[in-house]
Design an enzyme around this catalytic site. Structure first.
Site, short mmCIF file in Angstrom:
data_model
loop_
_atom_site.label_atom_id
_atom_site.label_comp_id
_atom_site.label_asym_id
_atom_site.label_seq_id
_atom_site.Cartn_x
_atom_site.Cartn_y
_atom_site.Cartn_z
N TYR A 8 101.27 -96.82 -13.37
CA TYR A 8 100.63 -95.51 -13.94
C TYR A 8 101.72 -94.58 -14.46
O TYR A 8 102.97 -94.90 -14.19
CB TYR A 8 99.96 -94.80 -12.93
CG TYR A 8 98.85 -93.80 -13.51
CD1 TYR A 8 98.09 -93.94 -14.51
CD2 TYR A 8 98.84 -92.49 -13.28
CE1 TYR A 8 97.30 -92.94 -15.22
CE2 TYR A 8 98.09 -91.30 -13.85
CZ TYR A 8 97.16 -91.88 -14.86
OH TYR A 8 96.32 -90.82 -15.06
N ARG A 14 94.84 -90.07 -12.97
CA ARG A 14 93.87 -91.02 -12.48
C ARG A 14 94.35 -91.92 -11.19
O ARG A 14 93.69 -93.01 -10.89
CB ARG A 14 93.19 -91.77 -13.52
CG ARG A 14 92.40 -90.99 -14.48
CD ARG A 14 91.86 -91.71 -15.49
NE ARG A 14 91.34 -90.65 -16.62
CZ ARG A 14 90.08 -90.58 -16.48
NH1 ARG A 14 89.10 -90.75 -15.71
NH2 ARG A 14 89.40 -89.58 -17.48
N TRP A 104 90.75 -83.52 -22.52
CA TRP A 104 92.32 -83.72 -22.35
C TRP A 104 93.17 -84.04 -23.45
O TRP A 104 94.11 -83.95 -23.45
CB TRP A 104 92.00 -84.84 -21.19
CG TRP A 104 91.50 -84.66 -19.89
CD1 TRP A 104 90.29 -85.10 -19.51
CD2 TRP A 104 91.91 -83.60 -18.91
NE1 TRP A 104 89.93 -84.60 -18.36
CE2 TRP A 104 91.03 -83.50 -18.13
CE3 TRP A 104 93.05 -82.72 -18.97
CZ2 TRP A 104 90.98 -82.52 -16.84
CZ3 TRP A 104 93.15 -81.90 -18.10
CH2 TRP A 104 92.07 -81.87 -16.80
MG MG Z 1 87.67 -94.83 -15.99
#
Ligand code: MG
Ligand code: MG
Lengths: 199, 199
Positions: A8, A14, A104
């Site tokens: 990530y 997330r 976003w």
């Molecule tokens: Mg998702």
């Protein structure tokens, strides 16, 4: 124990709920931090062009909730019965539905700001009122011990509060829940050491 | 066996995957069909103002994926290991991410049509290519038996095909998977008896 590698960007975003589960359970994992410069190449190699992904002994799990739920089941944080698990899952999906209302990726800052304010005025109160009712006077959202729904709330409420400092003003029990999660010694230690990023 | 009551509109929509699980497993449930005229009242009584909800012996589960996953776990359709369950969950969330790109509630039909076409041109191919790769030459998405990810694909692909008849033209294995699900005798019987609705 399998080898875990979490890929990530260097943001909470997330992936942070999964990181809380790793931290709380003490499971070792490799953090594969993706630089923006390397993202186009990695993206091409991913079946759904999205991160986070969790590599479990070379099997790739995509989707942040699937990743976190998997880790939660491995570590006893998913809920103690099937029905508890369903209630945990529903809380997570509800929080995500609301977090996904924010624009976003909107490039126009005026439009973005306008929609942000709109979501805070018209949608977030429904989320907070609902979560407050679900929590009631319990310590944790579901059952008698912490679950990844509590972690997910603690993580998402950081972003909500960063966007609007007054978010939790009228919801002291939800603020207290966030603080209860953040006071768990292993979570506190992770928060102390994690990169300080706006998102 | 608990008493199950599923509350939703008289459409497939976000409840149909749960209905497939009920049908396949032969579990009895009460279908609480919500008339549009009654919706405002029911809505007021619901903590997150959304349906479907599943009532399990008077405990209310919200969120369509949480409901279906709960029923799938009850009935052996969730995946046989934790890792299989994670792969199932990720497929469902990925399909949902794409289905949520459609402007379901847009009132302006010209705008709606434009965005629909845009999603079909620019997003749906990525979903279909990814799902095709995941499926490969297997019978089912995950493991060696049917899971609720297969059901969810079969349900969502009806809507995709209704919106654009050519959707599965270049993805024969995904079409075959949908047909394999629909040929399961208990699913076929449900499809035969269910209300015929556009969504
Ligand atoms: Mg998702
Ligand atoms: Mg939902």
């Amino acid at each position: 124990m399998p080898n875990y590698r979490l890929s990530y960007f260097k943001i909470r975003g997330r992936a942070e709920t999964a990181r809380y589960i790793f931290a709380y359970s003490g499971i070792k994992y490799e953090e594969n931090t993706i630089d923006i410069a390397d993202w186009p190449n990695l993206k091409n190699s991913l079946i759904f062009k999205q991160i986070p992904v969790l590599n479990v002994d070379n099997i790739i799990i995509n989707q942040s909730s699937a990743i976190a739920r998997y880790l939660a089941r491995e570590t006893g944080l998913a809920g103690k019965s099937n029905l508890e698990q369903a209630r945990v899952d529903a809380i997570v999906d509800t929080i995500n539905d609301f977090m996904n209302m924010f624009p976003w990726t909107e490039k126009n800052q005026v439009v973005k700001q306008k929609i942000m304010e709109d979501v805070f005025a018209n949608n977030i109160p429904l989320l907070l009122d609902g979560l407050s009712k679900l929590l009631g006077d319990q310590m944790w959202f579901v059952g008698d011990s912490v679950t990844w729904a509590d972690f997910h709330w603690a993580v998402c409420s950081i972003t909500l509060t960063n966007l609007n400092v007054d978010t939790l003003h009228n919801h002291p029990t939800l603020l207290a829940l966030k603080e209860r999660v953040e006071a768990l010694p292993k979570i506190a230690a992770w928060i102390e050491q994690r990169p300080k990023t706006p998102l």
